[in-house]
Scaffold this active site. Structure first.
Site, PDB file in Angstrom:
ATOM      1  CG  HIS A   1      26.123  16.493  49.591  1.00  0.00           C
ATOM      2  ND1 HIS A   1      25.162  17.236  48.951  1.00  0.00           N
ATOM      3  CD2 HIS A   1      25.616  16.194  50.808  1.00  0.00           C
ATOM      4  CE1 HIS A   1      24.115  17.374  49.741  1.00  0.00           C
ATOM      5  NE2 HIS A   1      24.364  16.756  50.885  1.00  0.00           N
TER       6      HIS A   1
ATOM      7  CD  GLU B   1      22.661  15.826  54.666  1.00  0.00           C
ATOM      8  OE1 GLU B   1      22.321  17.007  54.768  1.00  0.00           O
ATOM      9  OE2 GLU B   1      23.280  15.395  53.697  1.00  0.00           O
TER      10      GLU B   1
END
Length: 154
Positions: A17, A97
């Site tokens: 990202h 994550e």
């Protein structure tokens, strides 16, 4: 006759990202879903889409897998504006994550000062690092194995 391994002949492109407000402010976000892309992060996503468009022709990318976290999905949508990415992405929870439990939302500089040994283990010896009684990096690697199996089964 032999059969090809799953994924044989495939190329895999992994894209992280764009920068978030937490990244910019030195805040640990882990798997929390409260941070947002900064203007810089949005520009990074747009540029990544342009680079993907230069590398791949329409239809050459057959599947997209994405984390359920907003920052990953927002990055994908910005990339999709210029990149030849198919719709109908597959959301895999295990792509999120690393879970950093009690550290999420904390300032990195504060943690480095308050818990120097733990912070050093996180950065330099991930197998030894634990937080909230968990081994985040070991857990992340296990999830990565699951993701790889899932992608290869598609």
């Amino acid at each position: 006759p032999t059969s090809a391994a799953p994924g044989a002949g495939c190329k895999f492109v992994i894209l992280r990202h764009g920068e978030t407000n937490h990244n910019a402010d030195g805040i640990i976000q882990g798997s929390s879903d409260v941070s947002v892309l900064t203007d810089k992060g949005k520009e990074q996503a747009r540029r990544a889409g342009e680079q993907l468009a230069e590398l791949y022709q329409e239809g050459s990318i057959s599947k997209v897998f994405v984390s359920p976290l907003s920052r990953a999905r927002d990055t994908l949508e910005l990339c999709r504006k210029t990149a030849p990415l198919p719709t109908g992405e597959i959301v895999l929870a295990d792509l999120r994550e690393v879970d950093l439990w009690d550290w999420e939302g904390r300032n990195k500089a504060d943690l480095r000062r308050e818990r120097p040994d733990e912070y050093e283990a996180w950065k330099g010896q991930p197998l030894l690092f634990s937080v909230s009684g968990k081994k985040p990096i070991v857990d992340l690697w296990a999830r990565a194995r699951n993701v790889w199996r899932e992608i290869h089964s598609q």
